[in-house]
Scaffold this motif. Structure first.
Motif, mmCIF file in Angstrom:
data_model
loop_
_atom_site.group_PDB
_atom_site.id
_atom_site.type_symbol
_atom_site.label_atom_id
_atom_site.label_comp_id
_atom_site.label_asym_id
_atom_site.label_seq_id
_atom_site.Cartn_x
_atom_site.Cartn_y
_atom_site.Cartn_z
ATOM 1 N N LEU A 186 118.333 47.026 38.492
ATOM 2 C CA LEU A 186 117.198 47.829 38.947
ATOM 3 C C LEU A 186 117.642 48.827 40.005
ATOM 4 O O LEU A 186 117.037 49.884 40.158
ATOM 5 N N GLY A 187 118.699 48.486 40.712
ATOM 6 C CA GLY A 187 119.219 49.374 41.751
ATOM 7 C C GLY A 187 119.553 48.598 43.013
ATOM 8 O O GLY A 187 119.790 47.379 42.976
ATOM 9 N N ASP A 188 119.547 49.288 44.127
ATOM 10 C CA ASP A 188 119.931 48.680 45.398
ATOM 11 C C ASP A 188 118.998 49.098 46.518
ATOM 12 O O ASP A 188 118.554 50.252 46.587
ATOM 13 N N LEU A 189 118.715 48.137 47.370
ATOM 14 C CA LEU A 189 118.106 48.418 48.662
ATOM 15 C C LEU A 189 119.239 48.433 49.668
ATOM 16 O O LEU A 189 119.904 47.419 49.887
ATOM 17 N N ARG A 190 119.471 49.615 50.252
ATOM 18 C CA ARG A 190 120.598 49.779 51.185
ATOM 19 C C ARG A 190 120.073 50.019 52.587
ATOM 20 O O ARG A 190 119.199 50.867 52.801
ATOM 21 N N LEU A 191 120.654 49.277 53.531
ATOM 22 C CA LEU A 191 120.209 49.346 54.923
ATOM 23 C C LEU A 191 121.352 49.801 55.809
ATOM 24 O O LEU A 191 122.446 49.221 55.773
ATOM 25 N N GLU A 192 121.107 50.839 56.536
ATOM 26 C CA GLU A 192 122.074 51.335 57.530
ATOM 27 C C GLU A 192 121.597 50.879 58.903
ATOM 28 O O GLU A 192 120.571 51.348 59.402
ATOM 29 N N ILE A 193 122.336 49.954 59.493
ATOM 30 C CA ILE A 193 121.932 49.403 60.785
ATOM 31 C C ILE A 193 122.420 50.335 61.899
ATOM 32 O O ILE A 193 123.566 50.787 61.881
ATOM 33 N N ALA A 194 121.556 50.593 62.862
ATOM 34 C CA ALA A 194 121.886 51.540 63.936
ATOM 35 C C ALA A 194 122.736 50.869 65.006
ATOM 36 O O ALA A 194 122.409 50.869 66.191
ATOM 37 N N ASN A 195 123.816 50.281 64.590
ATOM 38 C CA ASN A 195 124.704 49.585 65.510
ATOM 39 C C ASN A 195 126.014 49.348 64.777
ATOM 40 O O ASN A 195 126.039 48.689 63.741
ATOM 41 N N SER A 196 127.092 49.903 65.265
ATOM 42 C CA SER A 196 128.385 49.758 64.595
ATOM 43 C C SER A 196 129.356 48.900 65.397
ATOM 44 O O SER A 196 130.537 48.847 65.092
ATOM 45 N N ALA A 197 128.831 48.187 66.401
ATOM 46 C CA ALA A 197 129.692 47.382 67.257
ATOM 47 C C ALA A 197 130.214 46.157 66.518
ATOM 48 O O ALA A 197 129.676 45.747 65.486
ATOM 49 N N ALA A 198 131.264 45.579 67.060
ATOM 50 C CA ALA A 198 131.798 44.334 66.506
ATOM 51 C C ALA A 198 130.778 43.216 66.689
ATOM 52 O O ALA A 198 129.888 43.297 67.545
ATOM 53 N N TYR A 199 130.914 42.169 65.884
ATOM 54 C CA TYR A 199 129.952 41.067 65.958
ATOM 55 C C TYR A 199 130.709 39.741 65.982
ATOM 56 O O TYR A 199 131.875 39.647 65.566
ATOM 57 N N THR A 200 130.043 38.712 66.457
ATOM 58 C CA THR A 200 130.608 37.362 66.516
ATOM 59 C C THR A 200 129.573 36.363 66.007
ATOM 60 O O THR A 200 128.431 36.718 65.711
ATOM 61 N N ASN A 201 130.000 35.097 65.942
ATOM 62 C CA ASN A 201 129.102 33.996 65.552
ATOM 63 C C ASN A 201 128.404 34.262 64.217
ATOM 64 O O ASN A 201 127.235 33.898 64.043
ATOM 65 N N TYR A 202 129.119 34.868 63.292
ATOM 66 C CA TYR A 202 128.479 35.212 62.019
ATOM 67 C C TYR A 202 128.260 33.954 61.181
ATOM 68 O O TYR A 202 129.114 33.062 61.100
ATOM 69 N N TYR A 203 127.113 33.908 60.524
ATOM 70 C CA TYR A 203 126.765 32.801 59.639
ATOM 71 C C TYR A 203 125.742 33.302 58.619
ATOM 72 O O TYR A 203 124.809 34.030 58.959
ATOM 73 N N ARG A 204 125.934 32.917 57.352
ATOM 74 C CA ARG A 204 124.924 33.219 56.327
ATOM 75 C C ARG A 204 124.816 32.032 55.389
ATOM 76 O O ARG A 204 125.776 31.280 55.206
ATOM 77 N N ASP A 205 123.640 31.870 54.796
ATOM 78 C CA ASP A 205 123.468 30.760 53.884
ATOM 79 C C ASP A 205 122.368 31.047 52.866
ATOM 80 O O ASP A 205 121.597 32.002 52.991
ATOM 81 N N LEU A 206 122.330 30.198 51.865
ATOM 82 C CA LEU A 206 121.233 30.109 50.913
ATOM 83 C C LEU A 206 120.786 28.660 50.924
ATOM 84 O O LEU A 206 121.535 27.760 50.530
ATOM 85 N N ASP A 207 119.585 28.426 51.387
ATOM 86 C CA ASP A 207 119.050 27.079 51.508
ATOM 87 C C ASP A 207 118.347 26.718 50.200
ATOM 88 O O ASP A 207 117.300 27.279 49.870
ATOM 89 N N LEU A 208 118.923 25.781 49.448
ATOM 90 C CA LEU A 208 118.346 25.400 48.168
ATOM 91 C C LEU A 208 117.044 24.625 48.339
ATOM 92 O O LEU A 208 116.250 24.541 47.403
ATOM 93 N N ASN A 209 116.811 24.069 49.514
ATOM 94 C CA ASN A 209 115.569 23.345 49.744
ATOM 95 C C ASN A 209 114.367 24.276 49.914
ATOM 96 O O ASN A 209 113.232 23.853 49.706
ATOM 97 N N THR A 210 114.623 25.530 50.282
ATOM 98 C CA THR A 210 113.520 26.461 50.541
ATOM 99 C C THR A 210 113.610 27.755 49.747
ATOM 100 O O THR A 210 112.670 28.545 49.757
ATOM 101 N N ALA A 211 114.728 27.987 49.064
ATOM 102 C CA ALA A 211 114.974 29.250 48.353
ATOM 103 C C ALA A 211 114.898 30.438 49.302
ATOM 104 O O ALA A 211 114.350 31.492 48.973
ATOM 105 N N ILE A 212 115.472 30.260 50.477
ATOM 106 C CA ILE A 212 115.514 31.319 51.491
ATOM 107 C C ILE A 212 116.970 31.538 51.901
ATOM 108 O O ILE A 212 117.697 30.582 52.180
ATOM 109 N N ALA A 213 117.382 32.792 51.908
ATOM 110 C CA ALA A 213 118.702 33.161 52.423
ATOM 111 C C ALA A 213 118.543 33.636 53.860
ATOM 112 O O ALA A 213 117.508 34.205 54.227
#
Length: 794
Positions: free
Chosen positions: A142-169
């Protein structure tokens, strides 16, 4: 709540602690949103295979979770290029008798040449699996939703998940001392995708959002939001299916504006994006259009905006969990801490060869994917479920009916997702009209039939090459699912509704079968054993023959289904007597001198002994005509066939290995079944656990989940067998909610490899047999009651 939120960012060890007993795919790094997709539709994109899938049966999304440039790749399951087309070949029927004569006389070279010229569809068919720009069409991004975040600084403590119990990423990270969080889900009740951006400091949410796709789109600013719309190629030089995507935002604090076709958010405390999508597709043969997609997307968007985030989220979770929570599986022990990211687990299992936590996660992921890609009153899950990021999807992302569509739904009944099965079943019955025309025009026969490929436009003709495209057994295989749904539910009203479709298919097979002059038995043909070939007696390469085992088994099963259903529904039609007579005169599958089941009516030498398809074993699995109690000689021959096929490299694709896992489960060989399952995890799984053919093909995910259930519970032999194929590595565990034929749900615990507790819930009432480790008991049940059975089975 806010303090806990901050601590989870600042103390990484708490992330692992929070994972105790969880069912999450999780990672310490994003999928890169900056790497462009390869334009080659047959090449997997490494970053896309790291993204996490969301879906509600209509809308699909792949969440990359990147920090400064986010990408959410979108799908709408009905979005296909192409259009309805007349592909039935009226010249084909007049050559059938001659082809059959040549095959019966052993003149395979001449028969194959004539078959290749005449027993094909009219036109270009699927475009050799590259049908994006031909009438057959292709399931597309269908295409893409693209987001340009107004912040290009380095980041820490990164974490991402997909919770199968709630179907929420979700995504979390720290940047400039601010802790950011995103949540993503797709609500089925609202048919809307929701993305929430938040931070632990005010005014920190700023980004722009844009919509695009590789071709055929326009974006405009409309009423404070943005829309993307267009029409795909109809394959005939014009516009085909029309689509629309709408996007709006709700803010707490900050400002929003539409600038140059983008939605721009500045200094918000919180931002919530709402996206709706639809097409003008309707499954109304032969028009296949008429849905008011503009009104639908507008209505769904306005309803979401009028609600609040907490309520939409709550409704989404409740809707999802009414399916997902029916089954639980614990193979890893109580208190298991999931302290290893999913991609690292996949790497580790290459050395350890087994990971019980990953196995239970993979099982529930298969169930999650079916819920996400297949809901009632939607199209069934296709070759890629609901997720595809290209204009040209491999094999057009279509519905392959020589195993793949069926494998998508092997887990529907036994893993307690029965309602989701209806999306496939309704699709099959919707094909009856175009398939009736195909039977008459392409074969000159009454009834209905389909070939091995089907699309959303009613393509039911054979493919463009008979070696894979002339498979008469496909119709019967898809109809197995109509009958299986009844066996698990005992819904007589449902059976009444599908019985005419089954009878009409049987009418086609009665017309299709001919007498083998050598044996006097009825055989199917000319037909291929799906995608396989043999060295013919005249030394030519043979793909077409009379009476391939695959067809004979499936037709026998269809006839048996009609006979059983007629008894249940008190159908005294004389047609049923004809079915009985034909069934009794079918050529039976033969066992070769080496003890293997013959794939063809005679012992031809396989051109590829390790072929991925094992269609001659259909009656063993997913069928159940071959059983240890009724036909032990066929079970033994099937086992020899599997061993031979695997010794020559068989089971090499993801879906093929999943099929082998189910075979071993039916053989009551748990260790063999687990080895095949682990082969998928070790060699045929992407970082996001998508199964790989390769390229990506989702049927392996579904087939593997079905195989895990088959190891724990079987009900195809007229009884409910507990732990029939328990692997030695699953020493202790617990499962709740698996389903058995006859309308039963089963829960069990086992310790040290032995059953420790078991109960059977009867949904419909009635008698059943329970078997464990050679012990058998009979119980007479009442609907709605649960029966403990362990003590009686000791």
């Amino acid at each position: 709540m806010k303090q806990l939120y901050i601590l989870m960012f600042c103390v990484p060890s708490l992330i692992a602690a929070a994972q105790t007993g969880s069912l999450k795919l999780w990672y310490k790094q994003p999928a890169s949103a900056s790497v462009p997709d390869d334009k080659n539709g047959w090449k997997d994109d490494a970053e896309w295979l790291k993204a996490l899938p969301l879906g509600n049966g209509n809308i699909g999304a792949m969440v990359f979770g990147d920090v400064n440039k986010e990408r959410i790749q979108l799908n709408e399951k009905t979005l296909w290029s192409g259009s309805h087309d007349d592909n039935d070949n009226p010249d084909a029927p007049k050559y059938l008798s001659e082809i059959r004569r040549l095959l019966f006389e052993g003149k395979f070279k001449e028969a194959t040449e004539l078959t290749n010229k005449t027993q094909v569809c009219k036109g270009v068919g699927s475009g050799k699996g590259n049908g994006a720009d031909v009438p057959f069409g292709c399931f597309q991004t269908l295409g893409d939703l693209r987001l340009e975040i107004a912040n290009s600084a380095a980041y820490t403590n990164y974490y991402r998940d997909l919770d199968l119990n709630t179907a929420i990423a979700s995504v979390r990270y720290t940047q400039h001392g601010v802790n950011y969080k995103r949540e993503y889900f797709i609500s089925a009740p609202g048919n809307v995708m929701v993305v929430r951006f938040s931070a632990d400091k005010k005014g920190c949410i700023s980004f722009s959002a844009a919509l695009d796709r590789p071709e055929r789109f326009t974006t405009t600013g409309v009423d404070g939001g943005i829309t993307m719309q267009g029409a795909l190629n109809n394959g005939k030089g014009g516009n085909g299916m029309e689509y629309m995507v709408r996007l709006k935002a709700k803010l707490t604090g900050g400002k929003q504006a539409v600038e140059n076709g983008k939605l721009v958010i500045t200094t918000a405390d919180e931002a919530i994006l709402y996206l709706t999508a639809s097409t003008n597709y309707l499954p109304n043969y032969p028009v296949y259009s008429g849905r008011d997609y503009k009104k639908i997307t507008a209505t769904n968007l306005n309803m979401a905006l009028a609600s609040n985030y907490a309520q939409i989220k709550k409704t989404h979770i409740a809707d999802y969990q009414k399916y997902f929570n029916r089954v639980t599986l614990n193979l890893a022990g109580n208190g298991q801490v999931d302290n290893m990211p999913t991609d690292e687990r996949l790497k580790a299992i290459k050395e350890s060869k087994n990971d019980n936590y990953l196995t239970q996660l993979f099982f529930q992921y298969g169930r999650y994917l079916l819920i996400a890609s297949s809901r009632e009153n939607t199209l069934p899950a296709n070759l890629q479920g609901i997720w595809a990021n290209k204009i040209q999807t491999p094999w057009n992302g279509d519905y392959h009916t020589n195993i793949n569509l069926q494998m998508n739904y092997w887990l529907a009944e036994n893993t307690n997702l029965s309602e989701l099965h209806l999306s496939m079943i309704n699709f099959v019955t919707s094909l009856e009209k175009p398939a009736t025309k195909s039977a008459l025009v392409q074969f000159g026969m009454q009834g209905w039939c389909i070939g091995p490929i089907v699309n959303v436009w009613g393509f039911t003709s054979p493919g463009e090459h008979p070696s894979w495209g002339l498979t008469s057994g496909a119709s019967g295989w898809v109809c197995q699912h109509l009958w299986e749904h009844y066996l698990f539910t005992l819904d007589k009203k449902y059976l009444t509704s599908v019985y005419p479709t089954l009878k009409k298919l049987a009418k086609f097979y009665l017309n299709w079968l001919v007498v083998d002059p050598e044996t006097g038995k009825l055989v199917s043909g000319p037909a291929a054993s799906p995608e396989n070939s043999f060295i013919a007696p005249d030394k030519s390469n043979g793909t077409i023959s009379m009476g391939p085992s695959h067809d004979q088994q499936i037709i026998d099963e269809v006839f048996a289904t009609i006979i059983d259903a007629a008894l249940i529904l008190n159908d005294n039609d004389q047609f049923v007597e004809k079915i009985k007579s034909a069934k009794n005169n079918l050529l039976k599958v033969k066992i070769g001198d080496d003890g293997r089941l013959l794939e063809w009516a005679k012992p031809y030498v396989e051109a590829e002994p390790g072929h991925r398809h094992m269609s001659h074993l259909y009656a063993f699995y997913p069928g159940h005509a071959f059983t240890n109690t009724e036909t032990p000689q066929y079970v033994a021959a099937a086992k020899k066939s599997i061993e031979y096929r695997l010794s020559h490299g068989g089971g090499q694709t993801g879906w093929s290995a999943a099929w082998v896992s189910n075979f071993w489960a039916r053989f009551k060989n748990g260790d063999g079944a687990l080895q095949s399952l682990n082969d998928i995890l070790i060699t045929k799984s992407a970082p996001n656990l998508f199964g790989l053919h390769p390229p990506f093909q989702i049927d392996g995910n579904f087939g593997a989940a079905a195989g895990i259930a088959e190891m724990l519970l079987q009900s195809h032999e007229g009884c409910i067998e507990l732990l029939p194929a328990l692997p030695s590595n699953w020493n202790s565990g617990e499962v709740k909610g698996l389903c058995a034929r006859g309308g039963f749900a089963v829960s069990m615990k086992w310790k040290n490899g032995k059953l420790a507790a078991a109960s059977v819930l009867s949904k419909k009432g009635g008698k059943t047999q329970i078997v464990y480790n050679g012990n058998q008991i009979s119980i007479d049940t009442q609907a709605g009651k649960s029966y403990p059975v362990f003590n009686q089975l000791k």
